[in-house]
Motif scaffolding. Structure first.
Motif, mmCIF file in Angstrom:
data_model
loop_
_atom_site.group_PDB
_atom_site.id
_atom_site.type_symbol
_atom_site.label_atom_id
_atom_site.label_comp_id
_atom_site.label_asym_id
_atom_site.label_seq_id
_atom_site.Cartn_x
_atom_site.Cartn_y
_atom_site.Cartn_z
ATOM 1 N N PRO A 124 1.111 -1.474 0.261
ATOM 2 C CA PRO A 124 0.044 0.034 0.301
ATOM 3 C C PRO A 124 1.166 1.489 -0.262
ATOM 4 O O PRO A 124 0.519 2.214 -0.946
ATOM 5 C CB PRO A 124 -1.113 -0.576 1.428
ATOM 6 C CG PRO A 124 -1.146 -1.359 1.420
ATOM 7 C CD PRO A 124 0.654 -2.347 0.907
ATOM 8 N N HIS A 125 1.756 1.040 0.971
ATOM 9 C CA HIS A 125 2.876 2.210 1.286
ATOM 10 C C HIS A 125 3.225 3.166 -0.622
ATOM 11 O O HIS A 125 4.030 4.231 -0.678
ATOM 12 C CB HIS A 125 3.559 3.114 1.754
ATOM 13 C CG HIS A 125 4.976 1.489 2.104
ATOM 14 N ND1 HIS A 125 4.610 0.558 2.061
ATOM 15 C CD2 HIS A 125 5.354 2.364 1.303
ATOM 16 C CE1 HIS A 125 6.423 -0.366 1.812
ATOM 17 N NE2 HIS A 125 7.012 1.105 1.292
ATOM 18 N N ALA A 126 3.539 1.906 -1.273
ATOM 19 C CA ALA A 126 4.234 1.835 -2.600
ATOM 20 C C ALA A 126 3.139 3.021 -3.813
ATOM 21 O O ALA A 126 3.580 2.988 -4.381
ATOM 22 C CB ALA A 126 4.873 0.478 -3.006
ATOM 23 N N ILE A 127 1.981 1.945 -3.220
ATOM 24 C CA ILE A 127 1.017 2.011 -4.430
ATOM 25 C C ILE A 127 0.340 3.911 -3.472
ATOM 26 O O ILE A 127 0.273 5.085 -4.769
ATOM 27 C CB ILE A 127 -0.270 1.364 -4.070
ATOM 28 C CG1 ILE A 127 0.211 0.604 -4.656
ATOM 29 C CG2 ILE A 127 -1.756 1.845 -4.754
ATOM 30 C CD1 ILE A 127 -0.976 -0.665 -3.765
ATOM 31 N N ASP A 128 0.169 4.083 -2.582
ATOM 32 C CA ASP A 128 -0.098 5.465 -2.073
ATOM 33 C C ASP A 128 1.650 6.516 -2.641
ATOM 34 O O ASP A 128 0.822 7.945 -3.474
ATOM 35 C CB ASP A 128 0.311 5.445 -0.769
ATOM 36 C CG ASP A 128 -1.476 5.233 -0.437
ATOM 37 O OD1 ASP A 128 -1.515 4.741 -0.911
ATOM 38 O OD2 ASP A 128 -0.966 4.678 0.815
ATOM 39 N N TYR A 129 2.351 6.218 -3.197
ATOM 40 C CA TYR A 129 3.394 6.764 -3.432
ATOM 41 C C TYR A 129 3.659 7.216 -4.515
ATOM 42 O O TYR A 129 3.803 8.634 -4.792
ATOM 43 C CB TYR A 129 4.950 6.292 -2.788
ATOM 44 C CG TYR A 129 6.459 6.866 -3.286
ATOM 45 C CD1 TYR A 129 7.337 7.860 -2.858
ATOM 46 C CD2 TYR A 129 6.839 6.743 -4.767
ATOM 47 C CE1 TYR A 129 8.195 8.678 -3.039
ATOM 48 C CE2 TYR A 129 7.796 7.415 -5.715
ATOM 49 C CZ TYR A 129 8.551 8.419 -4.628
ATOM 50 O OH TYR A 129 9.673 9.153 -5.223
ATOM 51 N N LEU A 130 3.005 6.076 -5.599
ATOM 52 C CA LEU A 130 3.215 6.568 -6.796
ATOM 53 C C LEU A 130 1.723 7.691 -7.413
ATOM 54 O O LEU A 130 1.970 8.515 -8.136
ATOM 55 C CB LEU A 130 2.875 5.458 -7.998
ATOM 56 C CG LEU A 130 4.152 4.639 -7.770
ATOM 57 C CD1 LEU A 130 3.683 3.098 -8.533
ATOM 58 C CD2 LEU A 130 5.466 5.302 -8.612
ATOM 59 N N LYS A 131 0.894 7.410 -6.508
ATOM 60 C CA LYS A 131 -0.688 8.044 -6.883
ATOM 61 C C LYS A 131 -0.479 9.518 -6.113
ATOM 62 O O LYS A 131 -1.261 10.699 -7.084
ATOM 63 C CB LYS A 131 -2.074 7.544 -5.669
ATOM 64 C CG LYS A 131 -2.553 6.266 -6.200
ATOM 65 C CD LYS A 131 -3.785 5.723 -5.757
ATOM 66 C CE LYS A 131 -4.575 4.207 -6.101
ATOM 67 N NZ LYS A 131 -5.279 3.566 -5.437
ATOM 68 N N GLY A 132 0.807 9.656 -5.154
ATOM 69 C CA GLY A 132 1.020 10.959 -4.880
ATOM 70 C C GLY A 132 2.022 11.900 -5.636
ATOM 71 O O GLY A 132 1.895 12.782 -5.449
ATOM 72 N N GLY B 180 6.948 -1.427 -10.495
ATOM 73 C CA GLY B 180 7.012 -2.526 -9.869
ATOM 74 C C GLY B 180 8.202 -2.293 -8.447
ATOM 75 O O GLY B 180 8.136 -0.582 -8.193
ATOM 76 N N TYR B 181 8.411 -2.821 -7.019
ATOM 77 C CA TYR B 181 8.861 -2.564 -5.766
ATOM 78 C C TYR B 181 9.362 -3.568 -5.385
ATOM 79 O O TYR B 181 8.833 -4.815 -4.835
ATOM 80 C CB TYR B 181 7.279 -2.570 -5.508
ATOM 81 C CG TYR B 181 7.808 -1.946 -3.451
ATOM 82 C CD1 TYR B 181 8.318 -0.576 -3.593
ATOM 83 C CD2 TYR B 181 8.009 -2.836 -2.393
ATOM 84 C CE1 TYR B 181 8.864 -0.662 -1.855
ATOM 85 C CE2 TYR B 181 8.026 -2.651 -1.139
ATOM 86 C CZ TYR B 181 8.845 -1.329 -0.787
ATOM 87 O OH TYR B 181 8.373 -1.085 0.536
ATOM 88 N N ALA B 182 10.976 -3.159 -5.403
ATOM 89 C CA ALA B 182 12.076 -3.870 -4.290
ATOM 90 C C ALA B 182 11.347 -3.315 -3.266
ATOM 91 O O ALA B 182 11.639 -2.667 -2.221
ATOM 92 C CB ALA B 182 13.297 -3.342 -4.432
ATOM 93 N N PRO B 183 10.741 -4.590 -1.809
ATOM 94 C CA PRO B 183 10.711 -4.869 -0.463
ATOM 95 C C PRO B 183 11.915 -4.035 -0.065
ATOM 96 O O PRO B 183 12.978 -4.902 -0.593
ATOM 97 C CB PRO B 183 10.421 -6.095 -0.559
ATOM 98 C CG PRO B 183 10.573 -6.976 -1.289
ATOM 99 C CD PRO B 183 10.105 -6.358 -2.874
ATOM 100 N N GLU B 184 11.538 -3.814 1.386
ATOM 101 C CA GLU B 184 13.204 -3.987 2.310
ATOM 102 C C GLU B 184 13.012 -5.460 2.601
ATOM 103 O O GLU B 184 13.061 -6.416 2.034
ATOM 104 C CB GLU B 184 11.830 -3.102 3.712
ATOM 105 C CG GLU B 184 11.899 -1.774 3.602
ATOM 106 C CD GLU B 184 11.565 -1.456 4.765
ATOM 107 O OE1 GLU B 184 11.746 -2.071 5.648
ATOM 108 O OE2 GLU B 184 10.360 -1.035 4.742
ATOM 109 N N GLY B 185 14.766 -5.519 3.043
ATOM 110 C CA GLY B 185 14.886 -6.730 3.408
ATOM 111 C C GLY B 185 16.172 -6.833 2.526
ATOM 112 O O GLY B 185 16.051 -6.667 1.741
#
Length: 229
Positions: free
Chosen positions: A146-154, A168-173
């Motif tokens: 969700p926070h990555a999607i919100d970042y793009l929408k913002g 896409g999104y590379a997760p933490e870790g």
């Protein structure tokens, strides 16, 4: 040498190149990328190779030749595709041959050269496979973050745009890719730039962590790398 001249290393008969160039119209080829207007015997447009406001880019239908009076770039139809579309000489010849229905003669390479070319292609294909697999995993991850999607929408990027450009999104870790590539020590992961290897202790970790991922593609549409932010 003019952009688009044949090279002896290419081993395509010069007679074939001449026949090919006689069948294509450089005005049509350039016109697919540059808006051209008739100006006397030639066609003029804004040069695609440098920024300009007044047209200094000339294409001659009689000479089958382009020339920019601003930056000096010039060449034939093959050269234009190489310079503007980023094609290799062979790719440009094959592209034009396909448009005219001609078949490019097989290159007269030695067995050693053919073996080297085949090995290089196999390696490139393997790297592309690794990058495509990672890209697919990044795209799947974006859908559930969700926070990555919100970042793009913002930033005004809709899901439709993200899908169109394969974001896409590379997760933490530090080793998220290990779940995608069980053989995490595969040299291809490091060669592709997805994994960093610490030279001191040989430890490996993901290059991209908690990043929006932008695939970088070549003219054939193959993934050749990623940008992350």
């Amino acid at each position: 040498a003019l952009i688009g001249e044949n090279s002896p290393l290419m081993a395509i008969p010069q007679s074939f190149i001449q026949e090919l160039l006689s069948r294509v119209d450089v005005v049509d080829i350039v016109g697919k990328y540059v808006q051209l207007k008739k100006g006397g015997a030639n066609f003029m447009g804004l040069c695609p190779f440098h920024g300009e406001k007044s047209p200094s880019f000339s294409v001659s239908p009689t000479k089958q030749f382009f020339h920019c009076f601003g930056c000096g770039k010039n060449g034939n139809a093959i050269g234009f595709l190489m310079e503007h579309a980023g094609m290799t000489f062979i790719e440009a010849v094959k592209d034009l041959a396909q448009q005219t229905g001609m078949v490019v003669p097989e290159e007269q390479q030695s067995p050693e050269d053919r073996a080297k070319a085949a090995a290089a292609k196999a390696k490139q294909d393997s790297l592309s496979d690794v990058l495509e697999k990672a890209g697919e995993a990044y795209r799947d991850q974006l859908k559930i973050t969700p926070h990555a999607i919100d970042y793009l929408k913002g930033r005004g990027l809709s899901g439709q745009i993200a899908k169109r450009f394969g974001l896409g999104y590379a997760p933490e870790g530090w080793r998220s890719l290990a779940s995608i590539f069980p053989k995490y020590d595969d040299p291809l992961l490091a060669e592709s730039g997805l994994v960093i290897v610490n030279e001191e202790d040989d430890k490996r970790y993901d290059r991209f962590r908690d990043r929006i991922m932008f695939p970088i593609r070549n003219i054939k549409g193959e993934c050749i790398g990623f940008g992350g932010r």
